[in-house]
Design a protein around this motif. Structure first.
Motif, PDB file in Angstrom:
ATOM      1  N   TRP A  17       4.659  16.171  -9.249  1.00 19.87           N
ATOM      2  CA  TRP A  17       5.168  16.653 -10.529  1.00 19.87           C
ATOM      3  C   TRP A  17       4.190  17.637 -11.152  1.00 19.87           C
ATOM      4  N   LYS A  52       0.832  -1.201   0.000  1.00 17.07           N
ATOM      5  CA  LYS A  52       0.000   0.000   0.000  1.00 17.07           C
ATOM      6  C   LYS A  52       0.866   1.250   0.000  1.00 17.07           C
ATOM      7  N   PRO A  88       3.679  11.460  -9.372  1.00 23.12           N
ATOM      8  CA  PRO A  88       3.102  12.244 -10.477  1.00 23.12           C
ATOM      9  C   PRO A  88       2.281  13.430  -9.999  1.00 23.12           C
ATOM     10  N   THR A  89       1.677  13.314  -8.827  1.00 19.88           N
ATOM     11  CA  THR A  89       0.873  14.447  -8.359  1.00 19.88           C
ATOM     12  C   THR A  89       1.762  15.596  -7.902  1.00 19.88           C
ATOM     13  N   LEU A 106       2.530   1.708  -3.377  1.00 18.59           N
ATOM     14  CA  LEU A 106       1.621   2.203  -4.414  1.00 18.59           C
ATOM     15  C   LEU A 106       1.252   3.669  -4.176  1.00 18.59           C
ATOM     16  N   PHE A 107       1.040   4.023  -2.915  1.00 15.97           N
ATOM     17  CA  PHE A 107       0.720   5.422  -2.641  1.00 15.97           C
ATOM     18  C   PHE A 107       1.895   6.328  -2.972  1.00 15.97           C
ATOM     19  N   ALA A 155       1.927   6.953  -6.502  1.00 15.10           N
ATOM     20  CA  ALA A 155       0.865   7.883  -6.898  1.00 15.10           C
ATOM     21  C   ALA A 155       1.215   9.323  -6.535  1.00 15.10           C
ATOM     22  N   VAL A 156       1.998   9.477  -5.457  1.00 11.96           N
ATOM     23  CA  VAL A 156       2.339  10.827  -5.006  1.00 11.96           C
ATOM     24  C   VAL A 156       3.316  11.486  -5.972  1.00 11.96           C
TER      25      VAL A 156
END
Lengths: 205, 203
Positions: free
Chosen positions: A18, A5, A15-16, A8-9, A12-13
């Protein structure tokens, strides 16, 4: 599963983060000066024929130096380069150069405004709410200083022909070109900017 | 605006306590402006969306809050602008920096009957903040303001396994907002966006 988890988080962080606002491509913006010109709508530019201009010296206004002029030297050819650029543009417009004692219609004034801004920020590292003497610690703050140096090249056309009753003259056209300090090639960009200033002022023709 | 946000952030966690299922999500958001495209027109992948949603009782409806942000930037080659008794010549970057808050509601259903795929359709209503920036040389001019936001959205949640609480999320949305800027001749904002990311579900 917990590791999965987190992994994966984390993915995900990235690209956000970026996606946050980046700085524009600075070099792309710094390869030419911004050229702003203004004119006096009451001036009769068609009546001006003769102009005068200093040969080797431009004005210098700075908040860090007492110098008021910048004179050409072989090590500092910038003043002569910009004077020659203005002369070239004036000649191409049909004006004729005369010495200042030959009753010119307009005088061309060139100067640099340099402005050094200092910003200071105070940091309190490891600051504890317990003031020393009461069992806590207090570290002295750290002061960081940031400097931003900017410079604007100014060219002015002064109406020497129509002085008022108090023998005062009027600026009928000016060009502000910046930023000279942060430009990629300040000398060539200044010459290009002077050409642009004249091109965007068709009423001078 | 502040009152609305305060009410939302107080009420929604309270509702969530009563909710059976809820999830957080974090998505990359790719947007293409549809209005005022003379300011920015190119698709931008510099955007994101995060939110929290909860199911309402045993129904197929969910509600939540969304926070989104996006950044657009376009280079404009050298141009001369006439202004009164003068002109200015420069190249520049046009930038649009935005973030938004929305309260949203969705209708959800299950696809395939295996408890893995949950399509949804819904709408978010809230506020969008736009900052319009014109960057030239070392200088910047800007204007900013809030507008009302309406955002219809359709998407799908795909859990990584029947017993897994994590999954992938994908959605398309259309944004319409009433933001305007007289300084930059900007009258309203609309865009279509595609978002993809992950969610964490509590059951």
């Amino acid at each position: 599963m917990n590791i999965m988890k987190r992994y994966l988080f984390f993915l995900a962080v990235i690209p956000t983060l970026w996606s946050c606002e980046p700085e524009p491509d600075n070099l792309r913006l710094l390869d030419q000066l911004v050229v702003s010109t203004n004119y006096d709508p009451d001036a009769a530019f068609g009546t001006y024929k003769y102009y005068t201009i200093p040969k080797d010296t431009i004005g210098y206004v700075s908040n860090t130096s007492r110098d008021t002029i910048w004179t050409f030297t072989t090590a500092q050819p910038y003043p002569r380069s910009v004077i020659n650029a203005v002369r070239h543009q004036m000649d191409s417009l049909g004006f004729e150069y005369v010495d200042r004692d030959q009753d010119p219609d307009v005088g061309m004034n060139i100067y640099i405004i340099e402005n050094l801004n200092l910003f200071q920020q105070v940091y309190y590292p490891n600051y504890y709410s317990n003031y020393y003497g009461y069992g806590g610690y207090y570290y002295y703050p750290v002061v960081q200083t940031y400097a931003q140096n900017t410079a604007t090249l100014v060219v002015e056309m002064i109406d020497l022909k129509n002085r008022n009753a108090n023998n005062q003259v009027k600026i009928v056209w000016n060009a502000y070109m910046g930023d000279v300090v942060n430009s990629v090639n300040y000398e060539q960009q200044s010459i290009d900017a002077i050409r642009t200033a004249v091109r965007q002022s068709p009423y001078l023709h | 605006m502040k009152k609305l946000l305060t009410v939302l952030f107080i009420l929604l966690p309270a509702c969530a306590l009563l909710a059976q299922e809820n999830y957080f999500y974090l998505n990359l958001d790719v947007n293409t402006p549809l209005a005022n495209t003379d300011w920015v027109s190119k698709t931008s992948g510099r955007g994101g969306k995060a939110g929290y949603r909860f199911m309402i009782g045993e129904s197929r409806f969910s509600a939540g809050v969304d926070f989104a942000w996006a950044y657009f930037e376009e280079y404009a080659p050298t141009e001369t602008f006439q202004n009164g008794n003068g002109a200015i010549t420069t190249d520049y970057f046009k930038k649009l920096n935005q973030y938004s808050f929305a309260a949203s509601g969705q209708y959800n259903w299950e696809l395939g009957g295996q408890g893995l795929f949950f399509p949804y359709a819904g709408i978010g209503l809230g506020a969008l903040h736009n900052q319009y920036i014109m960057a030239y040389n070392i200088y910047e001019d800007s204007d900013k303001g809030w507008g009302f936001l309406a955002r219809p959205e359709a998407g799908i949640l795909a859990r990584f396994g029947k017993r897994r609480s994590m999954g992938a999320m994908a959605a398309v949305h259309f944004d319409y907002a009433t933001n305007k800027s007289d300084d930059y001749n900007y009258s309203s904002y609309s865009a279509v966006g595609f978002q993809i990311g992950i969610f964490l579900m509590n059951r």
